[in-house]
Motif scaffolding. Structure first.
Motif, mmCIF file in Angstrom:
data_model
loop_
_atom_site.group_PDB
_atom_site.id
_atom_site.type_symbol
_atom_site.label_atom_id
_atom_site.label_comp_id
_atom_site.label_asym_id
_atom_site.label_seq_id
_atom_site.Cartn_x
_atom_site.Cartn_y
_atom_site.Cartn_z
ATOM 1 N N PHE A 36 0.501 -0.804 0.038
ATOM 2 C CA PHE A 36 -0.176 -0.221 0.441
ATOM 3 C C PHE A 36 0.797 1.209 0.008
ATOM 4 C CE2 PHE A 36 -4.250 2.492 0.536
ATOM 5 C CZ PHE A 36 -3.449 3.249 1.317
ATOM 6 N N ALA B 82 -8.705 -0.870 0.321
ATOM 7 C CA ALA B 82 -7.511 -0.298 1.655
ATOM 8 C C ALA B 82 -7.613 1.715 1.845
ATOM 9 C CB ALA B 82 -6.610 -1.285 1.396
ATOM 10 N N ARG B 83 -7.829 2.540 0.779
ATOM 11 C CA ARG B 83 -7.485 3.330 1.258
ATOM 12 C C ARG B 83 -8.238 4.037 2.444
ATOM 13 N NH1 ARG B 83 -7.850 6.182 -5.306
ATOM 14 N NH2 ARG B 83 -9.624 4.924 -4.353
ATOM 15 N N MET B 86 -7.152 3.330 5.648
ATOM 16 C CA MET B 86 -5.818 3.209 6.243
ATOM 17 C C MET B 86 -5.761 4.887 6.754
ATOM 18 S SD MET B 86 -4.000 0.900 6.229
ATOM 19 C CE MET B 86 -2.018 1.163 5.631
ATOM 20 N N TYR B 171 -9.639 -2.650 7.178
ATOM 21 C CA TYR B 171 -8.358 -3.087 6.675
ATOM 22 C C TYR B 171 -8.693 -4.548 6.697
ATOM 23 C CZ TYR B 171 -3.960 -3.857 5.761
ATOM 24 O OH TYR B 171 -2.334 -3.740 5.046
#
Lengths: 216, 227
Positions: A36, B82-83, B86, B171
Protein backbone atom coordinates in the motif's frame (compact mmCIF):
# COMPACT_ATOMS: atom_id res chain seq x y z
CA UNK A 1 -29.71 -33.84 12.65
CA UNK A 2 -27.08 -34.63 10.00
CA UNK A 3 -26.59 -30.94 9.38
CA UNK A 4 -26.16 -30.38 13.11
CA UNK A 5 -23.35 -32.89 13.38
CA UNK A 6 -21.85 -31.67 10.08
CA UNK A 7 -21.69 -28.21 11.57
CA UNK A 8 -20.09 -29.66 14.71
CA UNK A 9 -17.49 -31.42 12.58
CA UNK A 10 -16.84 -28.27 10.56
CA UNK A 11 -16.48 -26.33 13.81
CA UNK A 12 -13.81 -28.76 15.02
CA UNK A 13 -12.04 -28.46 11.67
CA UNK A 14 -12.18 -24.67 11.67
CA UNK A 15 -10.80 -24.55 15.21
CA UNK A 16 -7.73 -26.44 14.01
CA UNK A 17 -7.43 -24.33 10.84
CA UNK A 18 -7.98 -21.00 12.65
CA UNK A 19 -4.36 -20.44 13.79
CA UNK A 20 -3.04 -21.04 10.26
CA UNK A 21 -5.70 -18.74 8.81
CA UNK A 22 -4.77 -16.03 11.31
CA UNK A 23 -1.09 -16.39 10.42
CA UNK A 24 -1.90 -16.07 6.70
CA UNK A 25 -4.18 -13.10 7.43
CA UNK A 26 -1.47 -11.37 9.49
CA UNK A 27 1.09 -12.04 6.76
CA UNK A 28 -1.13 -10.62 4.05
CA UNK A 29 -1.94 -7.63 6.30
CA UNK A 30 1.75 -6.80 6.82
CA UNK A 31 2.61 -7.30 3.12
CA UNK A 32 -0.50 -5.31 2.25
CA UNK A 33 0.70 -2.35 4.31
CA UNK A 34 4.07 -2.40 2.55
CA UNK A 35 2.55 -2.66 -0.92
CA UNK A 36 0.00 0.00 0.00
CA UNK A 37 2.81 2.41 0.89
CA UNK A 38 4.59 1.53 -2.39
CA UNK A 39 1.45 2.07 -4.48
CA UNK A 40 0.71 5.29 -2.57
CA UNK A 41 4.02 6.84 -3.57
CA UNK A 42 3.65 5.43 -7.08
CA UNK A 43 0.24 7.08 -7.43
CA UNK A 44 1.70 10.41 -6.26
CA UNK A 45 4.46 10.17 -8.89
CA UNK A 46 1.95 9.22 -11.59
CA UNK A 47 -0.33 12.10 -10.51
CA UNK A 48 2.41 14.68 -10.96
CA UNK A 49 3.36 13.16 -14.30
CA UNK A 50 -0.18 13.60 -15.58
CA UNK A 51 -1.33 10.01 -15.26
CA UNK A 52 -3.16 8.03 -12.61
CA UNK A 53 -3.04 4.58 -11.07
CA UNK A 54 -5.75 2.99 -13.11
CA UNK A 55 -7.36 -0.35 -12.63
CA UNK A 56 -7.51 -0.53 -16.44
CA UNK A 57 -4.32 -2.18 -17.65
CA UNK A 58 -3.03 -2.25 -21.26
CA UNK A 59 -4.60 -5.67 -21.71
CA UNK A 60 -7.99 -4.20 -20.83
CA UNK A 61 -7.50 -1.40 -23.33
CA UNK A 62 -6.64 -3.96 -26.00
CA UNK A 63 -9.69 -6.04 -25.12
CA UNK A 64 -11.94 -2.96 -25.33
CA UNK A 65 -10.49 -2.12 -28.73
CA UNK A 66 -11.26 -5.60 -29.97
CA UNK A 67 -14.80 -5.48 -28.61
CA UNK A 68 -15.48 -2.01 -30.01
CA UNK A 69 -13.74 -2.79 -33.28
CA UNK A 70 -15.79 -5.87 -33.93
CA UNK A 71 -19.07 -3.95 -33.73
CA UNK A 72 -18.84 -1.59 -36.77
CA UNK A 73 -16.34 -3.65 -38.80
CA UNK A 74 -16.00 -7.21 -39.87
CA UNK A 75 -12.25 -7.21 -39.41
CA UNK A 76 -12.22 -9.51 -36.41
CA UNK A 77 -11.84 -13.16 -37.29
CA UNK A 78 -14.45 -15.54 -35.87
CA UNK A 79 -11.89 -17.08 -33.53
CA UNK A 80 -11.29 -13.82 -31.73
CA UNK A 81 -14.96 -12.89 -31.46
CA UNK A 82 -16.35 -12.75 -27.91
CA UNK A 83 -18.30 -15.63 -26.46
CA UNK A 84 -21.99 -15.59 -27.20
CA UNK A 85 -22.88 -15.38 -23.48
CA UNK A 86 -21.66 -11.82 -23.43
CA UNK A 87 -24.23 -9.13 -24.19
CA UNK A 88 -21.79 -7.38 -26.46
CA UNK A 89 -21.36 -10.53 -28.48
CA UNK A 90 -25.10 -10.89 -28.83
CA UNK A 91 -25.31 -7.41 -30.25
CA UNK A 92 -22.47 -8.10 -32.63
CA UNK A 93 -23.78 -11.37 -33.95
CA UNK A 94 -26.33 -10.02 -36.43
CA UNK A 95 -23.85 -7.47 -37.77
CA UNK A 96 -21.26 -10.14 -38.33
CA UNK A 97 -23.77 -12.33 -40.07
CA UNK A 98 -25.02 -9.60 -42.38
CA UNK A 99 -21.62 -8.83 -43.85
CA UNK A 100 -20.30 -11.16 -46.53
CA UNK A 101 -17.58 -13.66 -45.66
CA UNK A 102 -13.97 -13.04 -46.53
CA UNK A 103 -13.81 -16.00 -48.88
CA UNK A 104 -15.77 -14.13 -51.54
CA UNK A 105 -13.56 -11.28 -52.75
CA UNK A 106 -15.90 -10.23 -55.52
CA UNK A 107 -18.51 -9.16 -52.97
CA UNK A 108 -16.15 -6.92 -51.05
CA UNK A 109 -16.42 -3.84 -53.20
CA UNK A 110 -20.15 -3.96 -52.71
CA UNK A 111 -19.83 -4.13 -48.94
CA UNK A 112 -17.24 -1.37 -48.80
CA UNK A 113 -19.30 0.81 -51.07
CA UNK A 114 -22.41 0.25 -49.06
CA UNK A 115 -20.57 0.68 -45.77
CA UNK A 116 -18.80 3.93 -46.79
CA UNK A 117 -21.09 5.64 -49.28
CA UNK A 118 -24.39 3.82 -49.04
CA UNK A 119 -26.25 2.38 -52.00
CA UNK A 120 -25.71 4.08 -55.39
CA UNK A 121 -29.36 5.27 -55.56
CA UNK A 122 -29.22 6.93 -52.17
CA UNK A 123 -28.26 10.58 -52.11
CA UNK A 124 -25.09 11.09 -50.15
CA UNK A 125 -23.18 14.15 -49.03
CA UNK A 126 -19.96 12.81 -50.34
CA UNK A 127 -20.53 13.44 -54.03
CA UNK A 128 -18.03 16.30 -54.40
CA UNK A 129 -14.61 14.96 -55.25
CA UNK A 130 -12.79 16.95 -52.59
CA UNK A 131 -14.86 15.44 -49.82
CA UNK A 132 -14.57 11.96 -51.25
CA UNK A 133 -10.83 12.10 -51.09
CA UNK A 134 -10.96 12.36 -47.34
CA UNK A 135 -12.68 9.04 -47.06
CA UNK A 136 -11.73 5.66 -48.33
CA UNK A 137 -9.47 5.48 -51.32
CA UNK A 138 -12.40 4.01 -53.21
CA UNK A 139 -13.14 7.45 -54.56
CA UNK A 140 -16.05 9.13 -56.35
CA UNK A 141 -15.33 7.05 -59.43
CA UNK A 142 -17.06 4.25 -57.58
CA UNK A 143 -20.33 6.20 -57.59
CA UNK A 144 -20.16 6.80 -61.28
CA UNK A 145 -19.34 3.22 -62.07
CA UNK A 146 -22.07 0.93 -63.24
CA UNK A 147 -22.29 -2.36 -61.52
CA UNK A 148 -21.14 -4.37 -64.50
CA UNK A 149 -17.87 -2.48 -64.87
CA UNK A 150 -17.04 -2.36 -61.24
CA UNK A 151 -14.68 -5.27 -61.23
CA UNK A 152 -11.91 -3.86 -63.48
CA UNK A 153 -12.22 -0.09 -63.34
CA UNK A 154 -12.38 0.27 -59.59
CA UNK A 155 -9.38 -1.98 -59.25
CA UNK A 156 -7.11 0.27 -61.26
CA UNK A 157 -8.30 3.39 -59.50
CA UNK A 158 -7.80 1.74 -56.17
CA UNK A 159 -4.30 0.74 -57.04
CA UNK A 160 -3.46 4.28 -58.19
CA UNK A 161 -4.94 6.05 -55.26
CA UNK A 162 -3.36 3.62 -52.87
CA UNK A 163 0.00 5.11 -53.75
CA UNK A 164 -1.15 8.66 -53.07
CA UNK A 165 -1.74 7.93 -49.35
CA UNK A 166 -4.71 10.19 -48.87
CA UNK A 167 -5.52 10.80 -45.21
CA UNK A 168 -8.19 8.16 -44.87
CA UNK A 169 -9.37 6.73 -41.59
CA UNK A 170 -8.11 3.43 -40.26
CA UNK A 171 -11.18 1.53 -41.25
CA UNK A 172 -10.95 2.66 -44.83
CA UNK A 173 -7.26 1.86 -44.97
CA UNK A 174 -7.92 -1.59 -43.68
CA UNK A 175 -10.69 -2.08 -46.22
CA UNK A 176 -8.55 -0.80 -49.06
CA UNK A 177 -5.75 -3.10 -48.04
CA UNK A 178 -8.11 -6.01 -48.00
CA UNK A 179 -9.39 -5.06 -51.42
CA UNK A 180 -5.94 -4.54 -52.84
CA UNK A 181 -4.76 -7.95 -51.79
CA UNK A 182 -7.46 -9.59 -53.84
CA UNK A 183 -7.26 -7.23 -56.80
CA UNK A 184 -5.02 -7.52 -59.81
CA UNK A 185 -3.62 -4.29 -61.20
CA UNK A 186 -1.36 -4.35 -64.21
CA UNK A 187 2.04 -3.10 -63.13
CA UNK A 188 4.12 -0.95 -65.41
CA UNK A 189 7.60 -2.01 -66.21
CA UNK A 190 10.55 0.28 -65.59
CA UNK A 191 10.75 1.07 -69.32
CA UNK A 192 7.16 2.19 -69.36
CA UNK A 193 7.76 4.30 -66.25
CA UNK A 194 10.75 5.93 -67.94
CA UNK A 195 8.70 6.56 -71.05
CA UNK A 196 6.08 8.26 -68.96
CA UNK A 197 8.67 10.47 -67.34
CA UNK A 198 10.17 11.37 -70.73
CA UNK A 199 6.74 12.12 -72.08
CA UNK A 200 6.07 14.40 -69.16
CA UNK A 201 9.32 16.21 -69.69
CA UNK A 202 8.58 16.63 -73.37
CA UNK A 203 5.18 17.98 -72.59
CA UNK A 204 6.62 20.55 -70.20
CA UNK A 205 9.15 21.76 -72.73
CA UNK A 206 7.05 21.73 -75.88
CA UNK A 207 3.68 23.24 -75.01
CA UNK A 208 1.97 25.18 -72.28
CA UNK A 209 -0.86 22.68 -72.00
CA UNK A 210 -0.29 19.91 -69.53
CA UNK A 211 -2.81 17.17 -69.80
CA UNK A 212 -2.21 14.21 -67.57
CA UNK A 213 -4.12 11.22 -68.80
CA UNK A 214 -3.30 9.24 -65.68
CA UNK A 215 -6.13 10.75 -63.70
CA UNK A 216 -8.77 9.55 -66.14
CA UNK B 1 -6.70 -47.68 47.97
CA UNK B 2 -8.71 -46.64 44.98
CA UNK B 3 -11.31 -44.00 45.64
CA UNK B 4 -14.13 -43.85 43.15
CA UNK B 5 -15.61 -40.59 42.14
CA UNK B 6 -19.20 -40.51 43.20
CA UNK B 7 -21.42 -38.43 41.04
CA UNK B 8 -24.66 -37.13 42.38
CA UNK B 9 -27.63 -36.33 40.17
CA UNK B 10 -26.80 -32.64 40.17
CA UNK B 11 -23.20 -33.40 39.08
CA UNK B 12 -24.45 -35.55 36.23
CA UNK B 13 -26.81 -32.82 35.08
CA UNK B 14 -23.97 -30.32 35.28
CA UNK B 15 -21.71 -32.53 33.14
CA UNK B 16 -24.46 -33.02 30.54
CA UNK B 17 -25.04 -29.26 30.45
CA UNK B 18 -21.32 -28.62 29.92
CA UNK B 19 -21.20 -31.17 27.09
CA UNK B 20 -24.19 -29.56 25.38
CA UNK B 21 -22.59 -26.15 25.71
CA UNK B 22 -19.34 -27.60 24.34
CA UNK B 23 -21.15 -29.06 21.30
CA UNK B 24 -23.15 -25.87 20.76
CA UNK B 25 -19.99 -23.79 20.84
CA UNK B 26 -18.43 -25.91 18.10
CA UNK B 27 -21.65 -25.84 16.06
CA UNK B 28 -21.70 -22.04 16.28
CA UNK B 29 -18.02 -21.93 15.29
CA UNK B 30 -18.81 -24.20 12.34
CA UNK B 31 -21.67 -21.95 11.21
CA UNK B 32 -19.51 -18.84 11.53
CA UNK B 33 -16.76 -20.55 9.53
CA UNK B 34 -19.26 -21.58 6.86
CA UNK B 35 -20.44 -17.95 6.68
CA UNK B 36 -16.86 -16.75 6.30
CA UNK B 37 -16.25 -19.28 3.51
CA UNK B 38 -19.38 -18.14 1.64
CA UNK B 39 -18.38 -14.48 2.02
CA UNK B 40 -14.89 -15.22 0.69
CA UNK B 41 -16.35 -17.04 -2.32
CA UNK B 42 -18.54 -13.99 -3.02
CA UNK B 43 -15.54 -11.68 -2.67
CA UNK B 44 -13.51 -13.86 -5.02
CA UNK B 45 -16.19 -13.85 -7.72
CA UNK B 46 -15.99 -10.08 -7.89
CA UNK B 47 -12.64 -10.52 -9.62
CA UNK B 48 -14.42 -12.08 -12.61
CA UNK B 49 -15.94 -8.72 -13.60
CA UNK B 50 -12.48 -7.24 -14.11
CA UNK B 51 -10.80 -10.10 -15.98
CA UNK B 52 -13.62 -11.42 -18.14
CA UNK B 53 -13.09 -9.09 -21.13
CA UNK B 54 -9.47 -10.06 -21.44
CA UNK B 55 -10.34 -13.75 -21.32
CA UNK B 56 -13.31 -13.54 -23.71
CA UNK B 57 -11.40 -11.58 -26.36
CA UNK B 58 -8.40 -13.92 -25.98
CA UNK B 59 -5.97 -11.10 -25.36
CA UNK B 60 -4.36 -13.43 -22.86
CA UNK B 61 -4.17 -17.08 -23.78
CA UNK B 62 -1.48 -18.22 -21.36
CA UNK B 63 -1.86 -19.40 -17.78
CA UNK B 64 1.24 -17.58 -16.50
CA UNK B 65 0.34 -14.30 -18.19
CA UNK B 66 -3.18 -14.54 -16.82
CA UNK B 67 -1.85 -15.10 -13.31
CA UNK B 68 0.54 -12.15 -13.59
CA UNK B 69 -2.18 -9.88 -15.01
CA UNK B 70 -4.76 -10.94 -12.44
CA UNK B 71 -2.37 -10.57 -9.49
CA UNK B 72 -1.43 -7.06 -10.60
CA UNK B 73 -5.08 -6.18 -10.84
CA UNK B 74 -5.74 -7.78 -7.46
CA UNK B 75 -3.22 -5.52 -5.72
CA UNK B 76 -4.60 -2.41 -7.41
CA UNK B 77 -8.10 -3.39 -6.28
CA UNK B 78 -6.78 -3.90 -2.75
CA UNK B 79 -5.08 -0.49 -2.79
CA UNK B 80 -8.27 1.24 -3.90
CA UNK B 81 -10.32 -0.61 -1.27
CA UNK B 82 -7.87 -0.02 1.58
CA UNK B 83 -7.45 3.73 1.11
CA UNK B 84 -10.32 4.79 3.36
CA UNK B 85 -9.56 2.48 6.32
CA UNK B 86 -5.90 3.49 6.16
CA UNK B 87 -6.91 7.14 6.30
CA UNK B 88 -9.11 6.43 9.34
CA UNK B 89 -6.28 4.55 11.08
CA UNK B 90 -3.83 7.30 10.23
CA UNK B 91 -6.13 10.02 11.62
CA UNK B 92 -6.69 8.09 14.87
CA UNK B 93 -2.95 7.59 15.39
CA UNK B 94 -2.26 11.26 14.59
CA UNK B 95 -4.82 12.20 17.28
CA UNK B 96 -3.09 9.89 19.79
CA UNK B 97 0.29 11.39 18.89
CA UNK B 98 -1.03 14.94 19.36
CA UNK B 99 -2.44 13.97 22.77
CA UNK B 100 0.87 12.42 23.83
CA UNK B 101 2.78 15.50 22.67
CA UNK B 102 0.42 17.85 24.52
CA UNK B 103 0.50 15.90 27.80
CA UNK B 104 4.15 14.74 27.43
CA UNK B 105 3.00 11.22 28.21
CA UNK B 106 4.05 8.66 25.60
CA UNK B 107 3.15 5.73 27.89
CA UNK B 108 -0.60 6.45 27.70
CA UNK B 109 -2.77 3.37 27.14
CA UNK B 110 -6.03 4.28 25.35
CA UNK B 111 -7.59 0.92 26.38
CA UNK B 112 -6.96 1.41 30.10
CA UNK B 113 -9.92 0.86 32.50
CA UNK B 114 -9.17 3.95 34.56
CA UNK B 115 -8.12 6.66 32.06
CA UNK B 116 -8.99 4.95 28.79
CA UNK B 117 -11.85 3.45 26.82
CA UNK B 118 -12.17 0.60 29.37
CA UNK B 119 -13.87 3.03 31.77
CA UNK B 120 -17.14 2.78 29.77
CA UNK B 121 -17.18 -1.04 29.71
CA UNK B 122 -18.24 -3.75 32.17
CA UNK B 123 -15.12 -5.65 33.25
CA UNK B 124 -15.10 -8.91 35.28
CA UNK B 125 -12.41 -10.82 37.16
CA UNK B 126 -12.47 -14.48 36.10
CA UNK B 127 -9.44 -15.57 38.13
CA UNK B 128 -11.53 -16.89 41.08
CA UNK B 129 -14.31 -18.63 39.13
CA UNK B 130 -12.96 -22.18 39.64
CA UNK B 131 -11.48 -23.00 43.06
CA UNK B 132 -10.13 -26.42 43.95
CA UNK B 133 -10.03 -27.56 47.56
CA UNK B 134 -9.45 -31.04 49.05
CA UNK B 135 -11.38 -33.43 46.77
CA UNK B 136 -13.90 -30.85 45.62
CA UNK B 137 -14.21 -28.10 43.14
CA UNK B 138 -16.32 -25.03 43.58
CA UNK B 139 -17.52 -22.59 40.97
CA UNK B 140 -17.95 -18.94 41.86
CA UNK B 141 -19.45 -16.10 39.91
CA UNK B 142 -16.97 -13.62 38.38
CA UNK B 143 -16.56 -10.37 40.25
CA UNK B 144 -17.26 -7.03 38.58
CA UNK B 145 -14.21 -4.82 38.75
CA UNK B 146 -15.48 -1.90 36.63
CA UNK B 147 -18.88 -0.53 35.70
CA UNK B 148 -19.40 2.09 32.94
CA UNK B 149 -18.55 5.64 33.95
CA UNK B 150 -17.19 8.64 32.07
CA UNK B 151 -13.73 10.06 32.86
CA UNK B 152 -12.66 13.44 31.49
CA UNK B 153 -9.01 12.43 31.14
CA UNK B 154 -9.99 9.54 28.85
CA UNK B 155 -11.35 11.77 26.04
CA UNK B 156 -8.59 10.64 23.69
CA UNK B 157 -9.39 6.99 24.33
CA UNK B 158 -13.10 7.57 23.65
CA UNK B 159 -12.23 8.95 20.19
CA UNK B 160 -9.21 6.82 19.34
CA UNK B 161 -10.58 3.35 20.16
CA UNK B 162 -13.81 3.45 18.03
CA UNK B 163 -11.97 4.94 15.03
CA UNK B 164 -9.15 2.44 15.46
CA UNK B 165 -11.56 -0.51 15.64
CA UNK B 166 -13.53 0.65 12.60
CA UNK B 167 -10.38 1.24 10.56
CA UNK B 168 -8.78 -2.04 11.64
CA UNK B 169 -11.86 -4.14 10.90
CA UNK B 170 -12.37 -2.41 7.56
CA UNK B 171 -8.71 -3.01 6.64
CA UNK B 172 -8.96 -6.68 7.65
CA UNK B 173 -12.04 -6.97 5.43
CA UNK B 174 -9.94 -5.63 2.53
CA UNK B 175 -7.19 -8.13 3.34
CA UNK B 176 -9.73 -10.96 3.41
CA UNK B 177 -10.98 -9.85 0.00
CA UNK B 178 -7.39 -9.90 -1.23
CA UNK B 179 -6.93 -13.47 -0.02
CA UNK B 180 -10.27 -14.51 -1.54
CA UNK B 181 -9.35 -13.03 -4.93
CA UNK B 182 -5.93 -14.74 -4.79
CA UNK B 183 -7.63 -18.09 -4.27
CA UNK B 184 -10.02 -17.30 -7.11
CA UNK B 185 -7.08 -16.50 -9.42
CA UNK B 186 -5.56 -19.91 -8.72
CA UNK B 187 -8.87 -21.60 -9.40
CA UNK B 188 -9.52 -19.69 -12.63
CA UNK B 189 -5.99 -20.31 -13.92
CA UNK B 190 -6.67 -24.02 -13.71
CA UNK B 191 -10.23 -24.02 -15.00
CA UNK B 192 -9.73 -21.65 -17.95
CA UNK B 193 -6.43 -22.83 -19.36
CA UNK B 194 -6.09 -26.45 -18.33
CA UNK B 195 -7.06 -28.91 -21.00
CA UNK B 196 -9.19 -31.77 -19.84
CA UNK B 197 -9.78 -34.90 -21.88
CA UNK B 198 -11.99 -36.64 -19.33
CA UNK B 199 -15.15 -36.46 -21.43
CA UNK B 200 -13.46 -36.62 -24.83
CA UNK B 201 -13.96 -39.70 -26.94
CA UNK B 202 -12.32 -39.71 -30.34
CA UNK B 203 -14.62 -42.41 -31.70
CA UNK B 204 -17.73 -40.47 -30.76
CA UNK B 205 -16.41 -37.40 -32.46
CA UNK B 206 -15.64 -39.36 -35.60
CA UNK B 207 -19.15 -40.82 -35.64
CA UNK B 208 -20.66 -37.38 -35.20
CA UNK B 209 -18.66 -36.04 -38.13
CA UNK B 210 -19.74 -39.01 -40.29
CA UNK B 211 -23.36 -38.41 -39.36
CA UNK B 212 -23.03 -34.74 -40.22
CA UNK B 213 -21.67 -35.64 -43.65
CA UNK B 214 -24.53 -38.00 -44.29
CA UNK B 215 -27.20 -35.61 -42.97
CA UNK B 216 -25.83 -32.11 -43.42
CA UNK B 217 -29.18 -30.40 -42.80
CA UNK B 218 -29.68 -31.95 -39.39
CA UNK B 219 -26.14 -31.67 -38.14
CA UNK B 220 -25.53 -29.02 -35.49
CA UNK B 221 -21.93 -28.62 -36.66
CA UNK B 222 -22.93 -26.79 -39.83
CA UNK B 223 -23.91 -23.32 -38.61
CA UNK B 224 -23.68 -21.71 -42.07
CA UNK B 225 -26.44 -23.82 -43.41
CA UNK B 226 -28.67 -23.04 -40.48
CA UNK B 227 -28.59 -19.31 -41.30
Amino acid sequence: MDGFFKSFGKGLLYIFVLPFFLIVLAGYAVVGVLIFIFLFFKSIILFFSGRSLKIELPEDVRAKEIIQGSVPNNNVSPDSAPVSNDNVAEQEAPIVEDLPPESEPTDKPQSVEEACFGKPNEPTNEQPKEENKDFANVAPEVNSIQEGEKGNYSETNISQEQTENVGANDNADIKVDEISTDVYSPKKSSYEMNDDIKDDDDDDSSSGVDINFKDF
Amino acid sequence: MITLIKLTESDKRLIIAFLLIFILVFVIIGLIGYLIVRIMRWQGRRLDNNVSDVVYTRVITDKKKFGKYARKKNWIMFYKAARIPMIILLCSFVLLLIRDLCYHDFAYNPFDKDVGFGSVLFLWDFSKVFTFSTGSMSINAPTVINSPHLVAEAWCGYIFVPFFLVGALWYLWSVQSLIARSLRIRKLSDSIFNKNLDNFNQNEQMMNSLNSQQNPNNSPQNPNQNK
